[in-house]
Design a protein around this motif. Sequence first.
Motif, PDB file in Angstrom:
ATOM      1  N   ILE A 165      41.242  34.172 -36.024  1.00  0.00           N
ATOM      2  CA  ILE A 165      40.189  33.730 -35.103  1.00  0.00           C
ATOM      3  C   ILE A 165      38.916  34.537 -35.346  1.00  0.00           C
ATOM      4  CG2 ILE A 165      39.484  33.647 -32.683  1.00  0.00           C
ATOM      5  CD1 ILE A 165      42.472  33.162 -31.988  1.00  0.00           C
ATOM      6  N   ALA A 166      39.045  35.855 -35.415  1.00  0.00           N
ATOM      7  CA  ALA A 166      37.883  36.700 -35.669  1.00  0.00           C
ATOM      8  C   ALA A 166      37.227  36.333 -36.995  1.00  0.00           C
ATOM      9  CB  ALA A 166      38.296  38.165 -35.664  1.00  0.00           C
ATOM     10  N   LEU A 167      38.025  36.120 -38.023  1.00  0.00           N
ATOM     11  CA  LEU A 167      37.486  35.768 -39.332  1.00  0.00           C
ATOM     12  C   LEU A 167      36.758  34.422 -39.301  1.00  0.00           C
ATOM     13  CD1 LEU A 167      40.338  36.888 -41.722  1.00  0.00           C
ATOM     14  CD2 LEU A 167      37.991  37.731 -41.721  1.00  0.00           C
ATOM     15  N   GLU A 168      37.295  33.456 -38.571  1.00  0.00           N
ATOM     16  CA  GLU A 168      36.647  32.138 -38.534  1.00  0.00           C
ATOM     17  C   GLU A 168      35.290  32.219 -37.851  1.00  0.00           C
ATOM     18  OE1 GLU A 168      35.930  28.291 -39.492  1.00  0.00           O
ATOM     19  OE2 GLU A 168      37.554  29.576 -40.239  1.00  0.00           O
ATOM     20  N   PHE A 169      35.191  32.989 -36.786  1.00  0.00           N
ATOM     21  CA  PHE A 169      33.878  33.186 -36.172  1.00  0.00           C
ATOM     22  C   PHE A 169      32.924  33.844 -37.165  1.00  0.00           C
ATOM     23  CE2 PHE A 169      35.944  32.646 -31.956  1.00  0.00           C
ATOM     24  CZ  PHE A 169      35.000  31.811 -31.361  1.00  0.00           C
ATOM     25  N   LEU A 170      33.399  34.835 -37.911  1.00  0.00           N
ATOM     26  CA  LEU A 170      32.559  35.506 -38.894  1.00  0.00           C
ATOM     27  C   LEU A 170      32.161  34.564 -40.023  1.00  0.00           C
ATOM     28  CD1 LEU A 170      34.490  38.887 -38.933  1.00  0.00           C
ATOM     29  CD2 LEU A 170      32.088  38.611 -38.263  1.00  0.00           C
ATOM     30  N   ARG A 171      33.100  33.754 -40.493  1.00  0.00           N
ATOM     31  CA  ARG A 171      32.777  32.782 -41.545  1.00  0.00           C
ATOM     32  C   ARG A 171      31.674  31.824 -41.097  1.00  0.00           C
ATOM     33  NH1 ARG A 171      38.733  31.874 -41.566  1.00  0.00           N
ATOM     34  NH2 ARG A 171      39.646  33.271 -43.125  1.00  0.00           N
ATOM     35  N   GLN A 172      31.687  31.495 -39.807  1.00  0.00           N
ATOM     36  CA  GLN A 172      30.690  30.571 -39.286  1.00  0.00           C
ATOM     37  C   GLN A 172      29.405  31.283 -38.860  1.00  0.00           C
ATOM     38  OE1 GLN A 172      31.925  27.320 -36.814  1.00  0.00           O
ATOM     39  NE2 GLN A 172      34.020  27.332 -37.597  1.00  0.00           N
ATOM     40  N   GLY A 173      29.297  32.564 -39.184  1.00  0.00           N
ATOM     41  CA  GLY A 173      28.037  33.263 -39.020  1.00  0.00           C
ATOM     42  C   GLY A 173      27.857  34.042 -37.742  1.00  0.00           C
ATOM     43  N   PHE A 174      28.841  34.044 -36.865  1.00  0.00           N
ATOM     44  CA  PHE A 174      28.728  34.764 -35.600  1.00  0.00           C
ATOM     45  C   PHE A 174      28.900  36.271 -35.812  1.00  0.00           C
ATOM     46  CE2 PHE A 174      30.076  30.508 -34.416  1.00  0.00           C
ATOM     47  CZ  PHE A 174      29.264  30.220 -33.327  1.00  0.00           C
ATOM     48  N   ALA A 175      28.420  37.037 -34.851  1.00  0.00           N
ATOM     49  CA  ALA A 175      28.745  38.458 -34.769  1.00  0.00           C
ATOM     50  C   ALA A 175      29.990  38.587 -33.893  1.00  0.00           C
ATOM     51  CB  ALA A 175      27.588  39.240 -34.167  1.00  0.00           C
ATOM     52  N   VAL A 176      30.905  39.459 -34.283  1.00  0.00           N
ATOM     53  CA  VAL A 176      32.182  39.587 -33.577  1.00  0.00           C
ATOM     54  C   VAL A 176      32.375  41.027 -33.101  1.00  0.00           C
ATOM     55  CG1 VAL A 176      34.694  39.561 -33.853  1.00  0.00           C
ATOM     56  CG2 VAL A 176      33.325  37.667 -34.737  1.00  0.00           C
TER      57      VAL A 176
ATOM     58  N   VAL B 266      44.311  26.754 -36.151  1.00  0.00           N
ATOM     59  CA  VAL B 266      44.289  27.415 -34.841  1.00  0.00           C
ATOM     60  C   VAL B 266      42.955  28.123 -34.644  1.00  0.00           C
ATOM     61  CG1 VAL B 266      45.406  29.118 -33.359  1.00  0.00           C
ATOM     62  CG2 VAL B 266      46.800  27.705 -34.879  1.00  0.00           C
ATOM     63  N   ALA B 267      42.496  28.812 -35.676  1.00  0.00           N
ATOM     64  CA  ALA B 267      41.232  29.537 -35.588  1.00  0.00           C
ATOM     65  C   ALA B 267      40.051  28.586 -35.405  1.00  0.00           C
ATOM     66  CB  ALA B 267      41.041  30.394 -36.839  1.00  0.00           C
ATOM     67  N   LYS B 268      40.045  27.502 -36.157  1.00  0.00           N
ATOM     68  CA  LYS B 268      38.950  26.529 -36.032  1.00  0.00           C
ATOM     69  C   LYS B 268      38.899  25.936 -34.623  1.00  0.00           C
ATOM     70  CE  LYS B 268      39.000  25.274 -40.920  1.00  0.00           C
ATOM     71  NZ  LYS B 268      39.458  24.280 -41.923  1.00  0.00           N
ATOM     72  N   ALA B 269      40.070  25.714 -34.049  1.00  0.00           N
ATOM     73  CA  ALA B 269      40.115  25.165 -32.687  1.00  0.00           C
ATOM     74  C   ALA B 269      39.529  26.148 -31.679  1.00  0.00           C
ATOM     75  CB  ALA B 269      41.549  24.815 -32.312  1.00  0.00           C
ATOM     76  N   HIS B 270      39.746  27.428 -31.882  1.00  0.00           N
ATOM     77  CA  HIS B 270      39.184  28.429 -30.968  1.00  0.00           C
ATOM     78  C   HIS B 270      37.661  28.451 -31.044  1.00  0.00           C
ATOM     79  CE1 HIS B 270      43.295  29.907 -30.500  1.00  0.00           C
ATOM     80  NE2 HIS B 270      42.869  30.690 -29.519  1.00  0.00           N
ATOM     81  N   VAL B 271      37.128  28.344 -32.241  1.00  0.00           N
ATOM     82  CA  VAL B 271      35.667  28.305 -32.372  1.00  0.00           C
ATOM     83  C   VAL B 271      35.116  27.047 -31.699  1.00  0.00           C
ATOM     84  CG1 VAL B 271      33.725  28.230 -33.984  1.00  0.00           C
ATOM     85  CG2 VAL B 271      35.725  29.662 -34.502  1.00  0.00           C
ATOM     86  N   GLY B 272      35.736  25.915 -31.980  1.00  0.00           N
ATOM     87  CA  GLY B 272      35.289  24.672 -31.367  1.00  0.00           C
ATOM     88  C   GLY B 272      35.414  24.668 -29.858  1.00  0.00           C
ATOM     89  N   ALA B 273      36.416  25.366 -29.358  1.00  0.00           N
ATOM     90  CA  ALA B 273      36.664  25.378 -27.910  1.00  0.00           C
ATOM     91  C   ALA B 273      35.512  25.995 -27.132  1.00  0.00           C
ATOM     92  CB  ALA B 273      37.958  26.129 -27.609  1.00  0.00           C
TER      93      ALA B 273
END
Length: 344
Positions: free
Chosen positions: A23-34, A252-259
């Motif tokens: 989940i943390a990695l997917e947010f980072l891949r999409q450019g967010f700060a974590v 699962v990670a992509k769903a968390h970002v989308g959520a």
Amino acid sequence: MSPSNANTLVLVTGATGYVGSEIALEFLRQGFAVRQAIRSQSQADAWNDKFPQYKDRTSFVFISSLEATGAFDEAVKGVTYVAHAASPATFTPEDNKRDILDPAIRGTLSILESAKKERSIKAVVITSSVVSYLDFNNLPGPGDTLTSASWNPMTYDEAAVLPKEKGAVVYSASKAVAEKSAWKFMETEKPNFTLTTVAPTWVLGHNNEPSLKSWKDLRSTYGMTTRAIVDVAEFPPASARVTSHYVNVRDVAKAHVGAVTNPVAAGKRYLLVAGRYSPEEAARIAAKAVPEQAHRFPHTNGSEHAPTFEVESTPAERDFGFKYISLDESVTEYAKQLFSLPVT
């Protein structure tokens, strides 16, 4: 990566685990700060050592107890989104209340209480589980369908008195009562943010846990899959199987970002189920993926799946814009990673 996300801070709990790290990695891949809520500096060091490319957008806050009142008050400051993946995961509690039920509920409420105090927070997603949807005293069968309205009906008091051999049922109840406590909080406290829950079934795929260095570090469903199919004389009987479905950890990670980023997800519960799973089928795919290790699996040509219940899991694909990763790809990436790890 979206440059516009770089100034958006996401708090992720449980980021040292199998699902949480992805989940943390997917947010980072999409450019967010974590910002990760973790327990020790050594965990932060391990993360930065494994993922140095994200060091400039990763920060850490140290939490000694997830259940303490105000535990996350500092962690949520300046945060826009929260992904709460941390939860006790044991099937062998010595004390059902102390070891699993109370920590699950208090950890969930603690982060929601802190989030309510921080006006910058727009959305929270909580990692639930398919076991929050299942009635273990009356399991669904062929012709039944799990939907977003399905619930595990076991109460806190019922789970608290179950014997030790029912540890898996206690764990399942902990996921349900914790999720119910979150929805009750939203109803009674009416915070500024929205809530979404995401409920994966058996999780497969590549494991990005920074602590995974060798076979001695195998845990979660990644380790449980290994114990079910590798170096065993035979596969567990159908009556002893924990699951008959799977989902890839990346989905699962992509769903968390989308959520948290898609407004349509606000106030919803999502089941994440990609398809059917069996140890026989997983072993067949794994043996093909790592043919030099084929002798490590009981010989199998795969298996016909026994009839079972259906799952309403397409809303996640629809709302979050992905297609579930196949069992073939999920087991292949798991097997190739597993046999690349040293044994000790």
